[in-house]
Every structure is written in structure tokens, then in C-alpha cells.
Design a protein around this motif. Structure first.
Motif, mmCIF file in Angstrom:
data_model
loop_
_atom_site.group_PDB
_atom_site.id
_atom_site.type_symbol
_atom_site.label_atom_id
_atom_site.label_comp_id
_atom_site.label_asym_id
_atom_site.label_seq_id
_atom_site.Cartn_x
_atom_site.Cartn_y
_atom_site.Cartn_z
ATOM 1 N N LEU A 433 42.039 29.130 35.955
ATOM 2 C CA LEU A 433 41.109 28.015 36.165
ATOM 3 C C LEU A 433 39.783 28.564 36.672
ATOM 4 N N GLU A 434 38.693 28.024 36.118
ATOM 5 C CA GLU A 434 37.359 28.434 36.549
ATOM 6 C C GLU A 434 36.616 27.213 37.077
ATOM 7 N N ILE A 435 36.095 27.367 38.310
ATOM 8 C CA ILE A 435 35.352 26.273 38.952
ATOM 9 C C ILE A 435 33.912 26.733 39.121
ATOM 10 N N LYS A 478 35.183 32.991 50.364
ATOM 11 C CA LYS A 478 35.585 34.242 49.727
ATOM 12 C C LYS A 478 36.988 34.659 50.159
ATOM 13 N N ARG A 479 37.277 34.552 51.465
ATOM 14 C CA ARG A 479 38.596 34.950 51.962
ATOM 15 C C ARG A 479 39.691 34.042 51.379
ATOM 16 N N LEU A 480 39.409 32.742 51.304
ATOM 17 C CA LEU A 480 40.415 31.804 50.795
ATOM 18 C C LEU A 480 40.650 32.004 49.298
ATOM 19 N N VAL A 481 39.575 32.265 48.548
ATOM 20 C CA VAL A 481 39.730 32.513 47.112
ATOM 21 C C VAL A 481 40.554 33.776 46.877
ATOM 22 N N GLU A 482 40.247 34.821 47.630
ATOM 23 C CA GLU A 482 41.004 36.072 47.494
ATOM 24 C C GLU A 482 42.456 35.892 47.909
ATOM 25 N N ALA A 483 42.712 35.022 48.889
ATOM 26 C CA ALA A 483 44.089 34.757 49.292
ATOM 27 C C ALA A 483 44.877 34.101 48.165
ATOM 28 N N HIS A 484 44.185 33.366 47.268
ATOM 29 C CA HIS A 484 44.827 32.758 46.096
ATOM 30 C C HIS A 484 44.912 33.739 44.926
ATOM 31 N N GLY A 486 42.285 35.060 43.493
ATOM 32 C CA GLY A 486 41.146 34.824 42.619
ATOM 33 C C GLY A 486 39.919 35.623 43.005
ATOM 34 N N GLU A 487 38.800 35.301 42.369
ATOM 35 C CA GLU A 487 37.530 35.975 42.613
ATOM 36 C C GLU A 487 36.427 34.932 42.689
ATOM 37 N N ILE A 488 35.350 35.295 43.410
ATOM 38 C CA ILE A 488 34.179 34.429 43.517
ATOM 39 C C ILE A 488 32.942 35.266 43.335
ATOM 40 N N SER A 489 31.950 34.719 42.650
ATOM 41 C CA SER A 489 30.674 35.399 42.436
ATOM 42 C C SER A 489 29.565 34.373 42.415
ATOM 43 N N ALA A 490 28.336 34.837 42.486
ATOM 44 C CA ALA A 490 27.194 33.941 42.507
ATOM 45 C C ALA A 490 26.056 34.535 41.699
ATOM 46 N N ARG A 501 30.729 30.784 40.976
ATOM 47 C CA ARG A 501 31.832 30.787 40.011
ATOM 48 C C ARG A 501 33.103 31.228 40.727
ATOM 49 N N VAL A 502 34.125 30.373 40.719
ATOM 50 C CA VAL A 502 35.419 30.666 41.324
ATOM 51 C C VAL A 502 36.450 30.710 40.212
ATOM 52 N N THR A 503 37.221 31.809 40.152
ATOM 53 C CA THR A 503 38.290 31.914 39.158
ATOM 54 C C THR A 503 39.620 32.049 39.896
#
Length: 509
Positions: A433-435, A478-484, A486-490, A501-503
Motif C-alpha cells: 500500500l502506498e499513501i 518515520k519510526r512507526l512506518v519502519e516498525a510496520h 515500510g518506508e517513508i520519503s519526501a 510518500r509512505v509505503t
């Protein structure tokens, strides 16, 4: 001295020296062996050539003169030139020439081989043939004699040989009695012609070569050892620099760096040390900055609460509903800040646990966005959401997903002017999923973009409440996304808005 000997350079030098010594010793031993073998072979060839020339001389001398006295002269010259004991034995066993002793015995006659020589083991016999007829044997002892010496001319021709009858030696040739004169000119010419080639001296060749090889080996060893010491010193210079830098670094000088020394293992070690030092220095600076930021963020609400309470206590401000509401908001802000710090501490320690659910998070995302609808309408900001990821199933923690979406929208609202736009789009496929959270805000500069996920970092360093919060929201995201998993970028262009962008990976079950 001992510290150098047991150090890395000393051990490398000793190791190279040992290898060098073994190599030189092996080469020297083989060279000495090969030299000895070749010397023996050449010596044997030379001795054979000498014997053949001596035999030729005796044969030619006798053939030219038919005179045993002339043979005596030739044999004597062979003995003088080569240092041999040479004798000539006729076919019936009488010795008619000897390089070291006169041939007549006490009775004036000729002796046989056994009468003249006590042992035959040391002699070799070679037949001498003239015109196809055996005239006798040349007897040779090639070992140099330390006691006996060849006869001199005076000793050999100082007296008359007795006249010998033909039947005494049973030879087809007549023995001519010697005279007081020296051998004939013809015999002298034969001796000079046959023996004119002097053999190269090989007696000292082996020892001379071994001595030269030893000197060359010692010189090569010292030169090799010196070169090894210089090379190891140069090669280990980066290690010494690294040791000194590490020592100073451990003493608290975090600015220590070592110069680059190439792309080999030591160069990579130096580069790794520099990276480690830079990271550690940055971590220390961040820790100091974190301490200052935490103190600042906690002091602001605490100061407000303390000020209101002191004013109420002094009777300056009434404890009415408005004042109590202000104190309540400051207390909530302080509690949220403490909770954010606790969340970050747990995440940094790797102890953040998720209460995961298996399904689609679309409903949770939509509900989180709807929570900010009223706040967006108050500022005439168009907040919208679109999705096509209903079929994507992931494992997620509902509370943490709400926290991710809330922090991203809160950040977008903070940096988007009135009448702006904020859009949340969700796209799903089999991989996950991409947000996407897009805003039309002020954007982020290229210099600030790499650090927006750092703790307490804000592009606006003025720290006014109108330009942002404590600077922990994006770090927590960032910490919560990595805990799932996933990855986050801007991505952003200054003045044109920002896209986060959250994947999140799809569930494997």
C-alpha cells in the motif's frame, strides 16, 4: 626496542626477514650443489682431455724418436705440468719412464710395475698404440702428491743410463743409451705443441663461487631487510595515524580524522574510522541538541502553567473557566510532548510493539483524515482523500496508523496557507500500500529536506508556535512506518508544496 620488535611492523619485518633468509639459503644451497656437480663434471672432462693429450704426447714422442729417453722427458713434462705421477710400462711389464723417479734400479736394470710401485690401487693404465701395434701402457696417478715431486732436468739427465740390450725388454724397438744432452729439438716441439693449451684453473672455482654467492646473499639479505623495513614503515604509517587519532578521539577530541590512504584494506579502515568519527560526533551533537530541545520544549508549557498558577495564587488572575481551560491545554500539550518522547525512546531502543490487525487500513485512514475536516474548513483549506487500494491486505496497528496519518496531516496544515490544498491518496497493489500526502504549502528547501525526519529539527529555526510544533512529529512517523516494515520519503520544491510518500508491505498470509 622491545616494543618495536613485538609491534606489527617488527613482526612483519621479522616475518619478511625469515622468508628472505629461507629463500636465500635455499637458493644458495641449490647453487652450491649445482656448482659442485658442474665443477666435478668439468674437472672430469678436463682430466680426460689431459690424459688424452698426455697419451698423445707419449705416442708421438716415441713414434718420432724410437727412444725411451725421449719418452722419459715427455712423461716428466706431463708430471711437471699437471702435477701427476706418470710412468710408462712396456708390453712385457718393465717401467722405462717415470716422472718422479729414475727408472734404473740398484742393479742397473729396469723394474716391473710391482717392483716399483707398492700399491696399484691409485694408478690407472691406458694402452698406447703406435701404427696399430701396442707398445705399452701409460700409468697415471692423477692425485697431486704432497711429498713426491717430478724429476728435474738435472736429476733426469745428469748421468748416463746403462746400455740395455734388446732382449732385456723383448721390444721390437731398440733402446738407445741416453746422453748428457737435453732431449732433441723435435721432442721439445712435440711437448710444446701437445701441451700448449693450458686448462682453465678449476680447483678454486667452487669455493670462489660459493664465497661470492655468500657475500651476494648477505648483501641481498641486508638490502631486502632494509627495503622491508622501509616498506612496512610506509605501509603502517596510516595505522600509526589511526592509532593516534583513536587515542585522541577516546580522550574527547571528536574532531580527529585520519588522511585518506588509498583504496586498500588500510585505506578502507581509515575511511571507516572517519565515517564512524563523523557519525559519533554528529550523535554527540544531536544528543546535546536533544537535551537542549527537550529542556526548551518542556520549559515552555511548564513556565506557562507556573505563571498562571502564581498569578492565581497572588490574586492577579481569577481561576475562571478561561484560565482553567488555558492551563488544561498547556497540560495536554506537556503530556503529549512527554508521550512523544517516550514513543521515540521505545522506538530507538527497538522495543516498540505493534498490536497488529490483518486487513485493509482504508477505513482507518479515511477516519483519520476526516478528523481534520473542521480544522481545514476553518482555514478554507481543501482537504480531500482518494483511494483504489481496497483489496490490499496488510498487517497494521490501527492506533499507530492513525498516529502516522494525523502527524502528516497536522504537518501539512501547519505549513499550508489559507485557501490551500491537501490531498491524501491511497494506492494499493499486490506488493503493498502506498499513501501519498500532498500539500500546496511553502515547501521545504533542498538543504533542509534530508534532515526533516531528525528529532527536534524544524526548517523554521525560530521555534514560534505558529510555524510548527516541537519537531518530533515526522520523527515519530518515520519510526512507526519502519516498525510496520515500510518506508517513508519526501519530495519538495520550495514554494510549491511537499509530497510525503509512505509505503507499507502487503501481508504475506
Amino acid at each position: 626496542m622491545f616494543s618495536w620488535l613485538f609491534g606489527l611492523q617488527g613482526r612483519l619485518t621479522l616475518g619478511f626477514a625469515l622468508v628472505l633468509a629461507l629463500s636465500i639459503t635455499s637458493v644458495s644451497a641449490y647453487s652450491a650443489y649445482a656448482t659442485r656437480v658442474e665443477t666435478e663434471r668439468f674437472t672430469a672432462e678436463i682430466e680426460l682431455a689431459r690424459t688424452q693429450r698426455a697419451e698423445q704426447l707419449v705416442r708421438d714422442t716415441f713414434e718420432a724418436n724410437q727412444d725411451w729417453d725421449e719418452v722419459q722427458y715427455a712423461v716428466q713434462q706431463v708430471g711437471n705440468l699437471f702435477g701427476w705421477r706418470v710412468a710408462f710400462e712396456t708390453g712385457n711389464g718393465l717401467i722405462v719412464a717415470d716422472s718422479h723417479q729414475l727408472v734404473r734400479n740398484a742393479q742397473g736394470g729396469l723394474e716391473t710395475f710391482t717392483e716399483r710401485f707398492s700399491s696399484s690401487a691409485r694408478f690407472t693404465k691406458r694402452p698406447v698404440i703406435v701404427n696399430g701395434e701396442l707398445i705399452g701402457y701409460m700409468i697415471i696417478d692423477e692425485r697431486p702428491s704432497r711429498i713426491e715431486r717430478p724429476l728435474s732436468m738435472r736429476e733426469s739427465y745428469g748421468s748416463q743410463f746403462p746400455r740395455l740390450l734388446n732382449d732385456q725388454i723383448s721390444s721390437p724397438f731398440t733402446l738407445v743409451p741416453p746422453s748428457d744432452q737435453v732431449p732433441s729439438q723435435e721432442t721439445g716441439d712435440l711437448v710444446a705443441e701437445v701441451l700448449e693449451f693450458v686448462d682453465p684453473p678449476l680447483s678454486n672455482l667452487q669455493s670462489s663461487f660459493q664465497r661470492s654467492l655468500l657475500i651476494a646473499g648477505i648483501a641481498a639479505g641486508f638490502a631486502g631487510l632494509l627495503i622491508v623495513m622501509l616498506l612496512t614503515r610506509q605501509a603502517l604509517a596510516p595505522v600509526r595515524n589511526l592509532t593516534a587519532a583513536a587515542s585522541n578521539f577516546g580522550a574527547g577530541d571528536l574532531s580527529q580524522r585520519v588522511p585518506a590512504s588509498g583504496s586498500d584494506e588500510i585505506g578502507k579502515l581509515a575511511n571507516t574510522f572517519n565515517i564512524m568519527a563523523s557519525d559519533l560526533q554528529l550523535a554527540v551533537e544531536q544528543r546535546r541538541q536533544l537535551t537542549a530541545d527537550v529542556a526548551h520544549e518542556l520549559r515552555t508549557p511548564l513556565t506557562n502553567i507556573q505563571g498562571y498558577l502564581e498569578a492565581i495564587k497572588d490574586g492577579v488572575v481569577n481561576a475562571d473557566e478561561e484560565t482553567i481551560d488555558t492551563l488544561h491545554k498547556q497540560t495536554i500539550h506537556l503530556a503529549n510532548l512527554v508521550e512523544d518522547l517516550r514513543t521515540l525512546a521505545i522506538a530507538d531502543a527497538g522495543a516498540l510493539t505493534l498490536n497488529t490487525s490483518h486487513g485493509s487500513p482504508i477505513a482507518v485512514i479515511e477516519d483519520s483524515v476526516a478528523h481534520f475536516s473542521q480544522k481545514a474548513r476553518e482555514r478554507d483549506i481543501n482537504l480531500s482523500i482518494s483511494n483504489n487500494g481496497m483489496d490490499t491486505i496488510i498487517d497494521f496497528d490501527e492506533t499507530r496508523i492513525r498516529q502516522i496519518i494525523s502527524n502528516l496531516i497536522e504537518n501539512a496544515l501547519t505549513h499550508t496557507a489559507n485557501n490551500g490544498r491537501i490531498n491524501v491518496s491511497v494506492v494499493g497493489d499486490v506488493t503493498g500500500l502506498e499513501i501519498l500526502v500532498r500539500d500546496s504549502g511553502i515547501g521545504i528547501s533542498e538543504a533542509d529536506l534530508p534532515r526533516i525526519f531528525d528529532q527536534f529539527y524544524r526548517a523554521d529555526q525560530s521555534r514560534t508556535r505558529s510555524t510548527g510544533g516541537a519537531g518530533l512529529g515526522l520523527t515519530i512517523v518515520k519510526r512507526l512506518v519502519e516498525a510496520h516494515g515500510g518506508e517513508i520519503s519526501a519530495t519538495s520544491d520550495a514554494g510549491e508544496g511537499t509530497v510525503f510518500r509512505v509505503t507499507l508491505p502487503a501481508s504475506r498470509t
